[in-house]
Design an enzyme around this catalytic site. Structure first.
Site, PDB file in Angstrom:
ATOM      1  N   TYR A  62       0.827  -1.215   0.000  1.00  0.00           N
ATOM      2  CA  TYR A  62       0.000   0.000   0.000  1.00  0.00           C
ATOM      3  C   TYR A  62       0.858   1.260   0.000  1.00  0.00           C
ATOM      4  O   TYR A  62       1.776   1.414   0.811  1.00  0.00           O
ATOM      5  CB  TYR A  62      -0.973   0.022   1.178  1.00  0.00           C
ATOM      6  CG  TYR A  62      -2.120  -0.976   1.040  1.00  0.00           C
ATOM      7  CD1 TYR A  62      -2.428  -1.549  -0.202  1.00  0.00           C
ATOM      8  CD2 TYR A  62      -2.890  -1.337   2.123  1.00  0.00           C
ATOM      9  CE1 TYR A  62      -3.472  -2.450  -0.345  1.00  0.00           C
ATOM     10  CE2 TYR A  62      -3.941  -2.249   1.998  1.00  0.00           C
ATOM     11  CZ  TYR A  62      -4.222  -2.803   0.752  1.00  0.00           C
ATOM     12  OH  TYR A  62      -5.247  -3.702   0.630  1.00  0.00           O
ATOM     13  N   PRO A 234     -15.798  -1.537   0.466  1.00  0.00           N
ATOM     14  CA  PRO A 234     -17.214  -1.715   0.834  1.00  0.00           C
ATOM     15  C   PRO A 234     -18.072  -0.517   0.453  1.00  0.00           C
ATOM     16  O   PRO A 234     -19.297  -0.627   0.399  1.00  0.00           O
ATOM     17  CB  PRO A 234     -17.154  -1.875   2.360  1.00  0.00           C
ATOM     18  CG  PRO A 234     -15.940  -1.098   2.761  1.00  0.00           C
ATOM     19  CD  PRO A 234     -14.945  -1.316   1.657  1.00  0.00           C
ATOM     20  N   LEU A 235     -17.419   0.618   0.181  1.00  0.00           N
ATOM     21  CA  LEU A 235     -18.174   1.827  -0.195  1.00  0.00           C
ATOM     22  C   LEU A 235     -18.125   2.063  -1.702  1.00  0.00           C
ATOM     23  O   LEU A 235     -18.433   3.158  -2.170  1.00  0.00           O
ATOM     24  CB  LEU A 235     -17.591   3.041   0.543  1.00  0.00           C
ATOM     25  CG  LEU A 235     -17.777   3.017   2.067  1.00  0.00           C
ATOM     26  CD1 LEU A 235     -16.937   4.104   2.740  1.00  0.00           C
ATOM     27  CD2 LEU A 235     -19.248   3.184   2.419  1.00  0.00           C
ATOM     28  N   GLY A 238     -16.713   5.177  -2.934  1.00  0.00           N
ATOM     29  CA  GLY A 238     -17.447   6.444  -2.798  1.00  0.00           C
ATOM     30  C   GLY A 238     -18.551   6.646  -3.821  1.00  0.00           C
ATOM     31  O   GLY A 238     -19.248   7.666  -3.794  1.00  0.00           O
TER      32      GLY A 238
HETATM   33  N1  LIG Z   1      -7.640  -7.345  -0.514  1.00  0.00           N
HETATM   34  C1  LIG Z   1      -7.655  -6.595  -1.585  1.00  0.00           C
HETATM   35  O1  LIG Z   1      -7.401  -7.065  -2.716  1.00  0.00           O
HETATM   36  C2  LIG Z   1      -7.991  -5.130  -1.436  1.00  0.00           C
HETATM   37  C3  LIG Z   1      -8.190  -4.325  -2.580  1.00  0.00           C
HETATM   38  C4  LIG Z   1      -8.514  -2.977  -2.381  1.00  0.00           C
HETATM   39  C5  LIG Z   1      -8.647  -2.455  -1.094  1.00  0.00           C
HETATM   40  N2  LIG Z   1      -8.430  -3.264  -0.001  1.00  0.00           N
HETATM   41  C6  LIG Z   1      -8.620  -2.756   1.396  1.00  0.00           C
HETATM   42  O2  LIG Z   1      -9.913  -2.195   1.469  1.00  0.00           O
HETATM   43  C7  LIG Z   1      -9.844  -0.849   1.975  1.00  0.00           C
HETATM   44  C8  LIG Z   1     -10.972  -0.026   1.384  1.00  0.00           C
HETATM   45  O3  LIG Z   1     -10.910  -0.050  -0.027  1.00  0.00           O
HETATM   46  P1  LIG Z   1     -11.067   1.243  -0.952  1.00  0.00           P
HETATM   47  O4  LIG Z   1     -10.379   2.394  -0.337  1.00  0.00           O
HETATM   48  O5  LIG Z   1     -10.713   0.802  -2.309  1.00  0.00           O
HETATM   49  O6  LIG Z   1     -12.620   1.470  -1.023  1.00  0.00           O
HETATM   50  P2  LIG Z   1     -13.833   2.084  -0.187  1.00  0.00           P
HETATM   51  O7  LIG Z   1     -13.657   1.975   1.272  1.00  0.00           O
HETATM   52  O8  LIG Z   1     -15.027   1.491  -0.807  1.00  0.00           O
HETATM   53  O9  LIG Z   1     -13.821   3.616  -0.632  1.00  0.00           O
HETATM   54  C9  LIG Z   1     -12.877   4.542  -0.240  1.00  0.00           C
HETATM   55  C10 LIG Z   1     -13.298   5.847  -0.858  1.00  0.00           C
HETATM   56  O10 LIG Z   1     -14.519   6.256  -0.269  1.00  0.00           O
HETATM   57  C11 LIG Z   1     -14.374   7.571   0.214  1.00  0.00           C
HETATM   58  N3  LIG Z   1     -15.076   7.686   1.490  1.00  0.00           N
HETATM   59  C12 LIG Z   1     -14.923   6.934   2.593  1.00  0.00           C
HETATM   60  N4  LIG Z   1     -15.751   7.357   3.573  1.00  0.00           N
HETATM   61  C13 LIG Z   1     -16.416   8.386   3.044  1.00  0.00           C
HETATM   62  C14 LIG Z   1     -17.413   9.260   3.553  1.00  0.00           C
HETATM   63  N5  LIG Z   1     -17.876   9.158   4.803  1.00  0.00           N
HETATM   64  N6  LIG Z   1     -17.918  10.201   2.743  1.00  0.00           N
HETATM   65  C15 LIG Z   1     -17.442  10.340   1.488  1.00  0.00           C
HETATM   66  N7  LIG Z   1     -16.494   9.559   0.956  1.00  0.00           N
HETATM   67  C16 LIG Z   1     -15.999   8.609   1.727  1.00  0.00           C
HETATM   68  C17 LIG Z   1     -12.911   7.789   0.423  1.00  0.00           C
HETATM   69  O11 LIG Z   1     -12.611   9.141   0.260  1.00  0.00           O
HETATM   70  P3  LIG Z   1     -11.800   9.946   1.399  1.00  0.00           P
HETATM   71  O12 LIG Z   1     -10.406   9.399   1.333  1.00  0.00           O
HETATM   72  O13 LIG Z   1     -11.946  11.347   0.986  1.00  0.00           O
HETATM   73  O14 LIG Z   1     -12.446   9.635   2.696  1.00  0.00           O
HETATM   74  C18 LIG Z   1     -12.299   6.940  -0.655  1.00  0.00           C
HETATM   75  O15 LIG Z   1     -12.211   7.664  -1.859  1.00  0.00           O
HETATM   76  C19 LIG Z   1      -8.424  -0.391   1.615  1.00  0.00           C
HETATM   77  O16 LIG Z   1      -7.964   0.640   2.452  1.00  0.00           O
HETATM   78  C20 LIG Z   1      -7.641  -1.662   1.821  1.00  0.00           C
HETATM   79  O17 LIG Z   1      -7.338  -1.809   3.198  1.00  0.00           O
HETATM   80  C21 LIG Z   1      -8.107  -4.582  -0.167  1.00  0.00           C
END
Ligand SMILES: NC(=O)c1ccc[n+]([C@@H]2O[C@H](COP(=O)([O-])OP(=O)(O)OC[C@H]3O[C@@H](n4cnc5c(N)ncnc54)[C@H](OP(=O)(O)O)[C@@H]3O)[C@@H](O)[C@H]2O)c1
Length: 326
Positions: A62, A234-235, A238
């Protein structure tokens, strides 16, 4: 914040996990770690702890390893913190040109698993990882070799428990057959817009287009064997909670509107509803929320304030899949 004891472990984790992919300045190659990035990580960790979120998800890759590094600096500055949190990281994805001239690849070799964990421990400035996940399946993996690496990491106290990510039922079964201890987690992409985990159960034996091959038995295998399910993205990054929807398909636009409407009815932010949809599943899915913004994490934590009704859950599911149940 509600907590959950992970099966076959003594780990007690919050129902929401803080995904740390956004720490350390993101994926840009040249950003040095400065005090600003360290403060950002500290602020996120502090807010998580205030909210009762004690579970943090990392990977060796990461932000080109800077997420672990910045997190480790915070841990080093607060010696009492390490014992209060559950720290998870991953290995197995290797970038191109590391070392120079190599292609992007996956690697579950003994050498990679061991050296990756040792580098993560160094960056995180800790003696042990609570949970190590194999990040993305390696087509060339050998169960015996993975088991040998896990055995050494466990016996030396470097890793307490092991799990996987992005693996189907047969991959889990294959690996488990080599291991003396149960796998404790599988981290998969699960969300309102990535709902194959739910689709597979309702569309079997129906004439449904896009039947989600590969998902057969994943949920049941995990539930029967105590493999905790974690939802990444999970979001939907966004998409349903306020991002510009220009050019998005009808099901996305309609689902975002429904999420907003239900959120207003509960008096919570939209991301709480998107997460509540996962939390309502009886498999006790743990959403891994990706934000470096403490206020956004606090919004997400509000998902625990209410339970969606069965009717709301299915309305959201039908809207996201773009058609009624079969
Ligand atoms: N195992 C795997 O292959 C894999 C792959 C991808 C990710 N991951 C893990 O999953 C985690 C989450 O994944 P992700 O970051 O891709 O997706 P996510 O949690 O679905 O979405 C993150 C996005 O949502 C926004 N967000 C979050 N809370 C918000 C709120 N209250 N209001 C508005 N926007 C909001 C964030 O913006 P802001 O930054 O502005 O809050 C960011 O752009 C990662 O950190 C990682 O640990 C694992």
């Amino acid at each position: 914040m509600e907590k959950l004891q992970l099966s076959n472990t003594d780990l007690i984790v919050s129902r929401i996990c803080a995904g740390c992919m956004g720490l350390g300045g993101g994926w840009g190659l040249s950003t040095p770690i400065d005090s600003g990035l360290e403060k950002q990580a500290a602020a996120l960790i502090d807010r998580a702890m205030q909210l009762g979120i004690n579970f943090f998800d990392h990977a060796n890759i990461y932000a080109r390893s800077r997420a672990e590094e910045v997190f480790g600096r915070v841990l080093a500055s607060r010696p009492d913190l390490r014992q209060q949190i559950v720290l998870q990281t991953k290995c197995g994805i290797r970038w191109a040109d590391e070392p120079a001239g190599t292609p992007q690849r996956f690697e579950f070799s003994y050498e990679h698993i061991i050296s990756s964990v040792e580098a993560s421990l160094k960056r995180l400035q800790t003696d042990y990882i609570d949970i190590l996940l194999l990040h993305r399946p390696d087509a060339l993996w050998e169960g015996e070799e993975v088991a040998r690496a896990f055995d050494v990491l466990k016996k030396t106290g470097k890793v307490r428990y092991f799990g996987v990510s992005n693996q189907n039922r047969f991959q889990m079964e294959y690996l488990q057959s080599f291991l003396p201890d149960p796998l404790v987690a599988n981290q998969l992409q699960m969300s309102l817009l990535h709902h194959d985990f739910a689709e597979v159960g309702i569309s079997f034996n129906q004439s449904v287009p896009n039947y989600p091959d590969g998902w057969e038995g994943v949920m049941e295998y995990c539930r029967l064997n105590g493999v905790s399910l974690q939802a990444w993205s999970p979001l939907d990054r966004g998409l349903l909670i306020g991002r510009d929807l220009a050019g998005q398909p009808e099901n996305v636009v309609k689902t975002a509107a429904l999420v907003k409407k239900i959120a207003e009815s509960y008096g919570v932010p939209p991301d709480a509803v998107a997460l509540a949809w996962l939390l309502r599943h009886p498999a006790k899915i743990v959403p891994v929320v990706g934000t470096a913004n403490p206020d956004h994490l606090a919004d997400s934590a509000r998902a625990l304030e209410f339970d969606l009704t069965r009717e709301e859950w299915y309305s959201l599911f039908a809207s996201a899949r773009g058609q009624a149940m079969p």
